[in-house]
Design a protein around this motif. Structure first.
Motif: not given
Length: 171
Positions: A31, A84, A119, A121, A145-146, A152, A155
């Motif tokens: 992110a 993360w 989370t 991708s 999501g990203l 785009y 995720q």
């Protein structure tokens, strides 16, 4: 041979270099954007490492991978943790470093929260497969999501439940 350990402020320079590499080489996997991380001073990064929880994977004395754990401050959210920033340098992948890092985060989280979220991708098949192998399950999809440039990335939202809190849902 490799080893893992929790990072501290003395690791700020090597962590920043590794993090920038991750963000630049795999923008759809994180992110954060490289320009955000590059703007942080080493003092800020050292404080982040001293006050937070980030594990590093080392080969000899060289930091080659990292993964972090975050727990929200809000009372009603403190039962959840977040995995993360998992990253392992390409040259040393396939040696179990990613698994070792995620296992360290899971072990750390298990005594602190009831569930661990991640989370990923949908294009990051290796991370997705690793999380599934370690017991995470998919509970949702965030379309777009990203956004990286004009592209785009969806995720998947994943969770690893440590204990069944019991009782009716919503209680």
């Amino acid at each position: 041979m490799h080893r893992t350990r929790q990072l501290s402020g003395v690791d700020a320079k090597s962590f920043q270099a590794l993090r920038l590499e991750a963000l630049e080489r795999h923008p759809a996997a994180f992110a954060a954007a490289p320009e955000e991380e590059a703007g942080r001073s080493l003092d800020e990064i050292a404080l982040r490492l001293d006050e937070g929880t980030v594990f590093g994977a080392f080969i000899e004395s060289r930091l080659v991978g990292s993964a972090g754990f975050f727990r929200p401050d809000r009372i009603k959210k403190r039962h959840k943790g977040v995995l993360w920033g998992l990253y392992v340098q390409a040259a040393v992948r396939g040696r179990g470093l990613g698994r070792a890092l995620v296992e360290r985060v899971i072990a750390h989280a298990r005594d602190r929260v009831q569930q661990l979220h991640a989370t990923v991708s949908t294009t990051n098949l290796a991370a997705r497969q690793l999380y599934l192998q370690l017991g995470f399950r998919v509970y949702g999809l965030e379309p777009r999501g990203l956004k990286v440039g004009d592209r785009y990335f969806d995720q998947e939202l994943m969770v690893l439940l440590f204990e069944d809190p019991g009782g009716p849902e919503g209680s």
